[in-house]
Design an enzyme around this catalytic site. Structure first.
Site, PDB file in Angstrom:
ATOM      1  N   ARG A  85       0.868  -1.182   0.000  1.00  0.00           N
ATOM      2  CA  ARG A  85       0.000   0.000   0.000  1.00  0.00           C
ATOM      3  C   ARG A  85       0.905   1.233   0.000  1.00  0.00           C
ATOM      4  NH1 ARG A  85      -2.755   3.224   4.781  1.00  0.00           N
ATOM      5  NH2 ARG A  85      -3.736   4.775   3.463  1.00  0.00           N
ATOM      6  N   HIS A 129      -2.790  10.984   0.480  1.00  0.00           N
ATOM      7  CA  HIS A 129      -2.293  10.774   1.843  1.00  0.00           C
ATOM      8  C   HIS A 129      -1.643  12.092   2.281  1.00  0.00           C
ATOM      9  CE1 HIS A 129      -0.968   7.404   4.772  1.00  0.00           C
ATOM     10  NE2 HIS A 129      -0.694   8.555   5.371  1.00  0.00           N
ATOM     11  N   GLU A 174      -7.434   8.657   5.999  1.00  0.00           N
ATOM     12  CA  GLU A 174      -7.768   9.347   7.245  1.00  0.00           C
ATOM     13  C   GLU A 174      -8.250  10.790   7.053  1.00  0.00           C
ATOM     14  OE1 GLU A 174      -4.611   9.001  10.092  1.00  0.00           O
ATOM     15  OE2 GLU A 174      -4.718   6.830  10.174  1.00  0.00           O
ATOM     16  N   ASN A 302      -7.521   2.020   9.755  1.00  0.00           N
ATOM     17  CA  ASN A 302      -6.237   2.248  10.423  1.00  0.00           C
ATOM     18  C   ASN A 302      -6.491   2.217  11.917  1.00  0.00           C
ATOM     19  OD1 ASN A 302      -5.203   2.640   7.896  1.00  0.00           O
ATOM     20  ND2 ASN A 302      -4.669   4.792   8.183  1.00  0.00           N
ATOM     21  N   TYR A 304      -4.577   2.187  15.718  1.00  0.00           N
ATOM     22  CA  TYR A 304      -3.389   2.270  16.575  1.00  0.00           C
ATOM     23  C   TYR A 304      -3.742   2.141  18.044  1.00  0.00           C
ATOM     24  CZ  TYR A 304      -0.844   3.606  12.434  1.00  0.00           C
ATOM     25  OH  TYR A 304      -0.274   3.573  11.196  1.00  0.00           O
ATOM     26  N   GLU A 373      -3.549   0.077   8.112  1.00  0.00           N
ATOM     27  CA  GLU A 373      -2.392   0.476   8.917  1.00  0.00           C
ATOM     28  C   GLU A 373      -2.563  -0.060  10.323  1.00  0.00           C
ATOM     29  OE1 GLU A 373      -1.404   4.663   9.116  1.00  0.00           O
ATOM     30  OE2 GLU A 373      -1.835   4.920   6.986  1.00  0.00           O
TER      31      GLU A 373
END
Ligand code: FCB
Length: 476
Positions: A85, A129, A174, A302, A304, A373
């Protein structure tokens, strides 16, 4: 076995055909900021503003992947990865963000796609991005509608010129972060602190996703299209539930996740969002929400870190507490004492990933999900043996892959996982001070050194399964 399961030796396996990859973004790795006719992006401008990026770092050189992509692709192939990606730098292919196309920029991406194909790697291409052409920013950036229209034109160019080599498209990365950090808190480019602009940017980013999806499909109807959202499960520790905390959970979830997810999936903005976050009626033209709600082929997630809430006094914070971003009284965000934090200060909580995947699966039954991600920063260094033994990252990845496998077992349609990141790179406001790669980059020499986590990840990919924890410790 069709779903994830536990094998005889105790390892958790993934379904056949599960996609294993690594992720990067153009501004974070390419460098070559002035090469071959590339235009200026908002991150070139922002990173030059004193105090905005740690140590004044810029992406001018970064990992120099613009020149070193054959080595980077070969490294991925040597690890057995199946997919990459990466993002396309809009100002590299269309320097002003509209009008003439820069052939040399397109040539670079064509060469990268050829290199990937030559090594049997699929390309998952993010169109945006965060590196908006500066000329579009000068005309208002995402706060104005025309930027969404320019994005659709750019998407059309990319689909026509490069689409024959691409396995899946990701329109935006995002958008929540683009709108919030870029326009509200100002910690990312373009560095504005303007609530009205942030709310308008929210809408225009979503509109760009819808128009861009239409443009991509008009040229390449068979290539799957999705969007990548940063998702933040909002969690309450056991025993802390109350009506107030529950109301704050609903509001926080709506403001961080629903603000982008609901328009994309259902063509509406969520309830329970503070009015200041919502685009005003003048910003929303007739039909926009229909445009935004294009059917998507998959959702990129994504993940985290989660957010925890509990009752508390924002004016009298305890250790590990912060004011709740939803601003409801009597509630605070906090970091449970038993959870570790990464060097970013982000909580490590793999159960948050499990919970999130199950929730998304309920919200969009059957829609394929990709973790586009997931990963962590760590205090990496090259030891006297020339090795980078990033045991913290291995532990983080192990826990999160385990959560992903459990989610699949519970019925979630998770189709792939892309580790963030392939390489240590330019980590936005942190510059080169935070390392997220499974491959160490010596930024003085541009030497790449696969870390212990790269070996661990390679084992997972080749086995399509997570080894038991004891075996994993041996690989470090
Ligand atoms: C995400 C970004 C990515 C990287 C990671 C750590 O929010 O999409 O570029 O910076 O965080």
């Amino acid at each position: 076995m069709t779903a994830a399961g536990t094998s005889a030796n105790g390892s958790l396996s993934f379904p056949p055909g599960f996609t294993w990859g690594a992720a990067t973004a153009a501004y974070q790795i390419e460098g070559a900021a002035n090469a071959d006719g590339r235009g200026v992006s908002i991150w070139d401008t922002f990173s030059r503003v004193p105090g905005k990026v740690s140590r004044g770092d810029t992406g001018d050189v970064a990992c120099d992947s613009y020149h070193r992509y054959p080595e980077d692709v070969a490294l991925m192939a040597s690890l057995g990865l199946q997919a990459y990606r990466f993002s396309i730098s809009w100002p590299r292919v269309q320097p002003g963000g509209s009008g003439p196309v820069n052939q040399k920029g397109l040539d670079y991406y064509r060469a990268l796609l050829d290199e990937l194909a030559g090594h049997g790697l699929d390309a998952a291409v993010t169109l945006y991005h965060w590196d908006l052409p500066q000329e579009l920013q000068d005309r208002g950036g995402w706060a104005v509608r025309s930027t969404a229209e320019r994005f659709a034109e750019y998407a059309l160019v990319i689909a026509e010129q490069l689409g024959d080599r691409v396995s899946r498209w990701i329109t935006l990365n995002e958008p929540q972060v683009s709108a919030d950090h870029g326009y509200r808190t100002g910690v990312h480019a373009p560095g504005l602190t303007d609530d009205a602009a942030a709310a308008a940017a929210t809408h225009h980013l979503l509109l760009a996703h819808g128009l861009g999806t239409q443009a991509l499909r008009s040229v390449r109807p068979a290539i799957p299209v999705g969007i990548t959202l940063d998702m933040h499960p909002v969690r309450l520790a056991a025993g802390t539930q109350s009506d107030l905390v529950e109301a704050a959970r609903v509001a926080t979830d709506a403001e961080l996740n629903g603000l982008f997810l609901e328009p994309v999936l259902h063509g509406r903005y969520p309830e329970h969002v503070r009015p200041s976050l919502l685009p005003t009626p003048e910003v929303i033209a007739d039909g926009d929400l229909e445009t935004i709600r294009q059917p998507i082929d998959f959702l990129g997630v994504n993940y985290y870190s989660p957010i925890f809430l509990r009752a508390g006094d924002p004016d009298d914070l305890r250790r590990d507490e912060e004011p709740a971003r939803c601003q409801l009284p009597g509630v605070v965000e906090y970091g449970p004492a038993d959870l570790e934090r990464t060097p970013m200060g982000w909580l490590v909580d793999a159960d948050g990933l499990y919970e999130l995947l199950v929730q998304l699966s309920d919200a969009a039954p059957g829609l394929p999900l990709y973790i586009t991600e997931n990963g962590c920063a760590a205090e990496d260094y090259v030891d006297p043996d020339g090795d980078v033994k990033d045991v913290d990252r291995i532990s983080y990845l192990h826990q999160h892959l385990d959560a992903a496998a459990r989610a699949i077992k519970a019925g979630v349609n998770l189709a792939g996982y892309y580790v963030w990141s392939l390489l240590d790179n330019f980590e936005w406001g942190w510059g080169y001070q935070r390392r997220f790669g499974i491959i160490f980059v010596d930024f003085e020499t541009q030497r790449r050194i696969p870390k212990a986590s790269a070996r661990f990840y390679s084992e997972v990919v080749r086995a399509n399964a997570i080894p038991p924890y004891s075996e994993m410790a041996d690989s470090a």
